[in-house]
Motif scaffolding. Structure first.
Motif, PDB file in Angstrom:
ATOM      1  N   PRO A   6     100.525-105.580 -65.355  1.00 24.65           N
ATOM      2  CA  PRO A   6     101.152-106.340 -64.273  1.00 24.65           C
ATOM      3  C   PRO A   6     100.554-105.944 -62.918  1.00 24.65           C
ATOM      4  O   PRO A   6     100.442-104.752 -62.598  1.00 24.65           O
ATOM      5  CB  PRO A   6     102.630-105.916 -64.354  1.00 24.65           C
ATOM      6  CG  PRO A   6     102.771-105.321 -65.731  1.00 24.65           C
ATOM      7  CD  PRO A   6     101.458-104.668 -66.004  1.00 24.65           C
ATOM      8  N   LYS A   8     100.608-106.765 -58.692  1.00 26.15           N
ATOM      9  CA  LYS A   8     101.387-107.420 -57.636  1.00 26.15           C
ATOM     10  C   LYS A   8     100.526-107.668 -56.397  1.00 26.15           C
ATOM     11  O   LYS A   8      99.714-106.816 -56.022  1.00 26.15           O
ATOM     12  CB  LYS A   8     102.587-106.540 -57.264  1.00 26.15           C
ATOM     13  CG  LYS A   8     103.532-107.234 -56.308  1.00 26.15           C
ATOM     14  CD  LYS A   8     104.766-106.416 -56.003  1.00 26.15           C
ATOM     15  CE  LYS A   8     105.733-107.239 -55.151  1.00 26.15           C
ATOM     16  NZ  LYS A   8     106.847-106.417 -54.662  1.00 26.15           N
ATOM     17  N   ASN A  36      98.123-104.532 -55.241  1.00 29.20           N
ATOM     18  CA  ASN A  36      98.773-103.231 -55.049  1.00 29.20           C
ATOM     19  C   ASN A  36      97.823-102.128 -55.554  1.00 29.20           C
ATOM     20  O   ASN A  36      97.337-102.198 -56.682  1.00 29.20           O
ATOM     21  CB  ASN A  36     100.076-103.244 -55.859  1.00 29.20           C
ATOM     22  CG  ASN A  36     100.887-101.995 -55.660  1.00 29.20           C
ATOM     23  OD1 ASN A  36     101.054-101.516 -54.547  1.00 29.20           O
ATOM     24  ND2 ASN A  36     101.394-101.453 -56.757  1.00 29.20           N
ATOM     25  N   ASP A  39      98.103-100.760 -58.975  1.00 28.27           N
ATOM     26  CA  ASP A  39      97.823-101.746 -60.032  1.00 28.27           C
ATOM     27  C   ASP A  39      96.322-101.861 -60.269  1.00 28.27           C
ATOM     28  O   ASP A  39      95.876-102.116 -61.380  1.00 28.27           O
ATOM     29  CB  ASP A  39      98.404-103.115 -59.661  1.00 28.27           C
ATOM     30  CG  ASP A  39      99.892-103.032 -59.357  1.00 28.27           C
ATOM     31  OD1 ASP A  39     100.472-101.948 -59.567  1.00 28.27           O
ATOM     32  OD2 ASP A  39     100.466-104.016 -58.902  1.00 28.27           O
ATOM     33  N   VAL A  61      98.870-109.844 -65.432  1.00 25.21           N
ATOM     34  CA  VAL A  61      99.954-110.776 -65.155  1.00 25.21           C
ATOM     35  C   VAL A  61     100.513-110.512 -63.760  1.00 25.21           C
ATOM     36  O   VAL A  61     100.632-109.361 -63.344  1.00 25.21           O
ATOM     37  CB  VAL A  61     101.075-110.697 -66.237  1.00 25.21           C
ATOM     38  CG1 VAL A  61     101.525-109.286 -66.468  1.00 25.21           C
ATOM     39  CG2 VAL A  61     102.260-111.554 -65.881  1.00 25.21           C
ATOM     40  N   VAL A  63     103.646-111.877 -60.963  1.00 23.54           N
ATOM     41  CA  VAL A  63     104.820-112.706 -60.702  1.00 23.54           C
ATOM     42  C   VAL A  63     104.814-112.969 -59.200  1.00 23.54           C
ATOM     43  O   VAL A  63     104.904-112.024 -58.410  1.00 23.54           O
ATOM     44  CB  VAL A  63     106.122-111.960 -61.094  1.00 23.54           C
ATOM     45  CG1 VAL A  63     107.341-112.824 -60.799  1.00 23.54           C
ATOM     46  CG2 VAL A  63     106.073-111.526 -62.547  1.00 23.54           C
ATOM     47  N   VAL A  97     111.511-109.072 -62.310  1.00 18.24           N
ATOM     48  CA  VAL A  97     110.113-108.905 -62.744  1.00 18.24           C
ATOM     49  C   VAL A  97     110.102-108.230 -64.119  1.00 18.24           C
ATOM     50  O   VAL A  97     109.385-108.655 -65.033  1.00 18.24           O
ATOM     51  CB  VAL A  97     109.293-108.073 -61.720  1.00 18.24           C
ATOM     52  CG1 VAL A  97     107.892-107.783 -62.259  1.00 18.24           C
ATOM     53  CG2 VAL A  97     109.196-108.799 -60.385  1.00 18.24           C
ATOM     54  N   GLY A 116     101.615-100.124 -62.137  1.00 18.86           N
ATOM     55  CA  GLY A 116     101.519 -99.155 -61.056  1.00 18.86           C
ATOM     56  C   GLY A 116     102.832 -98.384 -60.983  1.00 18.86           C
ATOM     57  O   GLY A 116     103.863 -98.874 -61.436  1.00 18.86           O
ATOM     58  N   LYS A 117     102.777 -97.168 -60.414  1.00 17.06           N
ATOM     59  CA  LYS A 117     104.047 -96.424 -60.328  1.00 17.06           C
ATOM     60  C   LYS A 117     104.985 -97.055 -59.299  1.00 17.06           C
ATOM     61  O   LYS A 117     106.189 -96.983 -59.415  1.00 17.06           O
ATOM     62  CB  LYS A 117     103.810 -94.943 -60.022  1.00 17.06           C
ATOM     63  CG  LYS A 117     103.395 -94.634 -58.613  1.00 17.06           C
ATOM     64  CD  LYS A 117     103.478 -93.132 -58.350  1.00 17.06           C
ATOM     65  CE  LYS A 117     103.006 -92.806 -56.949  1.00 17.06           C
ATOM     66  NZ  LYS A 117     102.996 -91.385 -56.673  1.00 17.06           N
ATOM     67  N   GLN A 118     104.391 -97.697 -58.279  1.00 18.73           N
ATOM     68  CA  GLN A 118     105.246 -98.394 -57.318  1.00 18.73           C
ATOM     69  C   GLN A 118     104.432 -99.426 -56.543  1.00 18.73           C
ATOM     70  O   GLN A 118     103.213 -99.296 -56.431  1.00 18.73           O
ATOM     71  CB  GLN A 118     105.916 -97.425 -56.350  1.00 18.73           C
ATOM     72  CG  GLN A 118     105.030 -96.832 -55.298  1.00 18.73           C
ATOM     73  CD  GLN A 118     105.707 -95.676 -54.587  1.00 18.73           C
ATOM     74  OE1 GLN A 118     106.065 -94.674 -55.202  1.00 18.73           O
ATOM     75  NE2 GLN A 118     105.874 -95.787 -53.297  1.00 18.73           N
ATOM     76  N   ASN A 122     107.512-102.672 -51.299  1.00 19.27           N
ATOM     77  CA  ASN A 122     108.956-102.376 -51.358  1.00 19.27           C
ATOM     78  C   ASN A 122     109.241-100.934 -51.786  1.00 19.27           C
ATOM     79  O   ASN A 122     110.385-100.496 -51.749  1.00 19.27           O
ATOM     80  CB  ASN A 122     109.677-103.338 -52.313  1.00 19.27           C
ATOM     81  CG  ASN A 122     109.112-103.290 -53.719  1.00 19.27           C
ATOM     82  OD1 ASN A 122     108.388-102.351 -54.076  1.00 19.27           O
ATOM     83  ND2 ASN A 122     109.425-104.268 -54.541  1.00 19.27           N
ATOM     84  N   ASP A 123     108.189-100.205 -52.224  1.00 20.29           N
ATOM     85  CA  ASP A 123     108.345 -98.804 -52.664  1.00 20.29           C
ATOM     86  C   ASP A 123     109.493 -98.637 -53.661  1.00 20.29           C
ATOM     87  O   ASP A 123     110.178 -97.616 -53.646  1.00 20.29           O
ATOM     88  CB  ASP A 123     108.608 -97.881 -51.464  1.00 20.29           C
ATOM     89  CG  ASP A 123     107.320 -97.488 -50.760  1.00 20.29           C
ATOM     90  OD1 ASP A 123     106.242 -97.701 -51.337  1.00 20.29           O
ATOM     91  OD2 ASP A 123     107.404 -96.964 -49.632  1.00 20.29           O
ATOM     92  N   SER A 124     109.708 -99.621 -54.535  1.00 14.95           N
ATOM     93  CA  SER A 124     110.878 -99.545 -55.415  1.00 14.95           C
ATOM     94  C   SER A 124     110.732 -98.501 -56.516  1.00 14.95           C
ATOM     95  O   SER A 124     111.656 -97.762 -56.792  1.00 14.95           O
ATOM     96  CB  SER A 124     111.145-100.895 -56.064  1.00 14.95           C
ATOM     97  OG  SER A 124     111.485-101.836 -55.110  1.00 14.95           O
ATOM     98  N   ASN A 125     109.565 -98.475 -57.162  1.00 14.98           N
ATOM     99  CA  ASN A 125     109.352 -97.548 -58.274  1.00 14.98           C
ATOM    100  C   ASN A 125     110.414 -97.762 -59.359  1.00 14.98           C
ATOM    101  O   ASN A 125     111.095 -96.854 -59.800  1.00 14.98           O
ATOM    102  CB  ASN A 125     109.356 -96.089 -57.726  1.00 14.98           C
ATOM    103  CG  ASN A 125     109.292 -95.037 -58.810  1.00 14.98           C
ATOM    104  OD1 ASN A 125     110.045 -94.070 -58.768  1.00 14.98           O
ATOM    105  ND2 ASN A 125     108.449 -95.213 -59.789  1.00 14.98           N
TER     106      ASN A 125
HETATM  107  P1  AMP Z   1     108.017-101.587 -58.067  1.00 17.04           P
HETATM  108  O1  AMP Z   1     109.001-101.211 -59.128  1.00 17.04           O
HETATM  109  O2  AMP Z   1     108.381-102.862 -57.338  1.00 17.04           O
HETATM  110  O3  AMP Z   1     107.717-100.450 -57.108  1.00 17.04           O
HETATM  111  O4  AMP Z   1     106.625-101.937 -58.820  1.00 17.04           O
HETATM  112  C1  AMP Z   1     106.066-101.080 -59.798  1.00 17.04           C
HETATM  113  C2  AMP Z   1     104.975-101.815 -60.554  1.00 17.04           C
HETATM  114  O5  AMP Z   1     105.531-102.939 -61.237  1.00 17.04           O
HETATM  115  C3  AMP Z   1     103.837-102.402 -59.708  1.00 17.04           C
HETATM  116  O6  AMP Z   1     102.879-101.415 -59.397  1.00 17.04           O
HETATM  117  C4  AMP Z   1     103.314-103.488 -60.640  1.00 17.04           C
HETATM  118  O7  AMP Z   1     102.510-102.935 -61.663  1.00 17.04           O
HETATM  119  C5  AMP Z   1     104.601-104.027 -61.273  1.00 17.04           C
HETATM  120  N1  AMP Z   1     105.143-105.150 -60.482  1.00 17.04           N
HETATM  121  C6  AMP Z   1     106.151-105.131 -59.578  1.00 17.04           C
HETATM  122  N2  AMP Z   1     106.343-106.372 -59.038  1.00 17.04           N
HETATM  123  C7  AMP Z   1     105.429-107.180 -59.623  1.00 17.04           C
HETATM  124  C8  AMP Z   1     105.090-108.560 -59.495  1.00 17.04           C
HETATM  125  N3  AMP Z   1     105.747-109.363 -58.658  1.00 17.04           N
HETATM  126  N4  AMP Z   1     104.092-109.058 -60.271  1.00 17.04           N
HETATM  127  C9  AMP Z   1     103.422-108.253 -61.129  1.00 17.04           C
HETATM  128  N5  AMP Z   1     103.682-106.944 -61.280  1.00 17.04           N
HETATM  129  C10 AMP Z   1     104.669-106.406 -60.538  1.00 17.04           C
END
Ligand code: AMP
Length: 249
Positions: A6, A8, A36, A39, A61, A63, A97, A116-118, A122-125
């Motif tokens: 995935p 982003k 990202n 990613d 992929v 989103v 997602v 990716g780890k985050q 949004n730095d959600s992780n």
């Molecule tokens: P997050 O949990 O938002 O910090 O994202 C962690 C990881 O989830 C990212 O590094 C991507 O690998 C994947 N990810 C998050 N949002 C998306 C998105 N909209 N489309 C594809 N991959 C995503």
């Protein structure tokens, strides 16, 4: 073995973003967007596994909005074989997602999902962890080394005060840390080749996922400005200030 990655589309890491006057978020008009960075590391790792003969297909992929096709083309230029855009509004929340990715995992049956780890916007992780939970798969987050052999993934991860090594049975979810690898520079011939690789577009609803937001951003503000420093006359004055005012000596 298939690997799902995935990716982003986020604000480029070198852009200095500014907050919108109404404090509803960050101003994204005419801002450079990129994949990202974590990613990119995930795509690189998946492509290396394919080049080593461990994986047979790498599927990227994303989103997001239609422009996320550019991000997918970058993944294809690094070496992914095909791509899927799950077209939706910008800002789909990590849980939605993760649900979308779960639907794609059911459809594609990858042995490994490398995220990716985050996301640096949004730095959600959260997404990798939630995907692992929804799909009932083992997970290793913040991977700094990944070895895949004999139906297992061996992952090294940095933890407080040391390194941990985990063995996971496949299929599994892995999230990347910065140290995992250094992504390659994409060459022009590979950018050209990427234009011809398959890119499928589906809608989140087609996968049966409701992407209605559950979170409301109350406000976004700039970090406080740093106030100007004080110049001291000499070392003696500095020591006194550190002792008397800052009380750090
Ligand atoms: P997050 O949990 O938002 O910090 O994202 C962690 C990881 O989830 C990212 O590094 C991507 O690998 C994947 N990810 C998050 N949002 C998306 C998105 N909209 N489309 C594809 N991959 C995503």
């Amino acid at each position: 073995m298939k690997i799902l990655v995935p990716v982003k589309r986020v604000v480029d890491a070198n852009v200095k973003v500014s907050v919108k006057p109404d404090q509803s978020g960050v101003d994204l008009t005419s801002v450079k967007m990129s994949m990202n960075p974590f990613d990119e590391i995930a795509v690189e790792e998946a492509v290396r596994l394919k080049e080593a003969g461990v994986a047979t297909e790498v599927i990227a992929v994303s989103v997001g909005v239609a422009q996320a096709q550019e991000t997918l083309r970058s993944a294809l230029a690094i070496g992914a074989d095909r791509a899927i855009l799950v077209e939706s509004k910008d800002g789909v929340e990590p849980l939605a997602v993760a649900k979308i990715l779960k639907a794609l995992v059911d459809r594609e049956q990858p042995q490994l999902i490398i995220l990716g780890k985050q996301a640096i916007d949004n730095d959600s992780n959260q997404t990798g962890q939630m995907l692992a939970a929804l799909a009932g798969l083992p997970q290793a987050t913040f991977a700094s080394k990944l070895v895949v052999a004999d139906g297992k993934a061996t992952v090294s991860r940095e933890v407080d005060g040391g390194a941990e090594t985990l063995s996971l049975t496949l299929p599994a979810v892995v999230t990347t840390d910065l140290r995992l690898n250094e992504p390659r520079y994409v060459t022009l011939p590979n950018i050209m080749k990427a234009k011809k690789k398959p890119l499928e577009i589906v809608k989140a609803e087609d996968l049966g996922v409701d992407v209605t937001p559950r979170l409301k951003t109350l406000k976004v503000v700039e970090p406080p400005k740093r106030s100007a420093g004080v110049k001291v006359a000499d070392v003696q004055a500095l020591i006194e200030k550190l002792k008397i005012e800052a009380k750090v000596l």
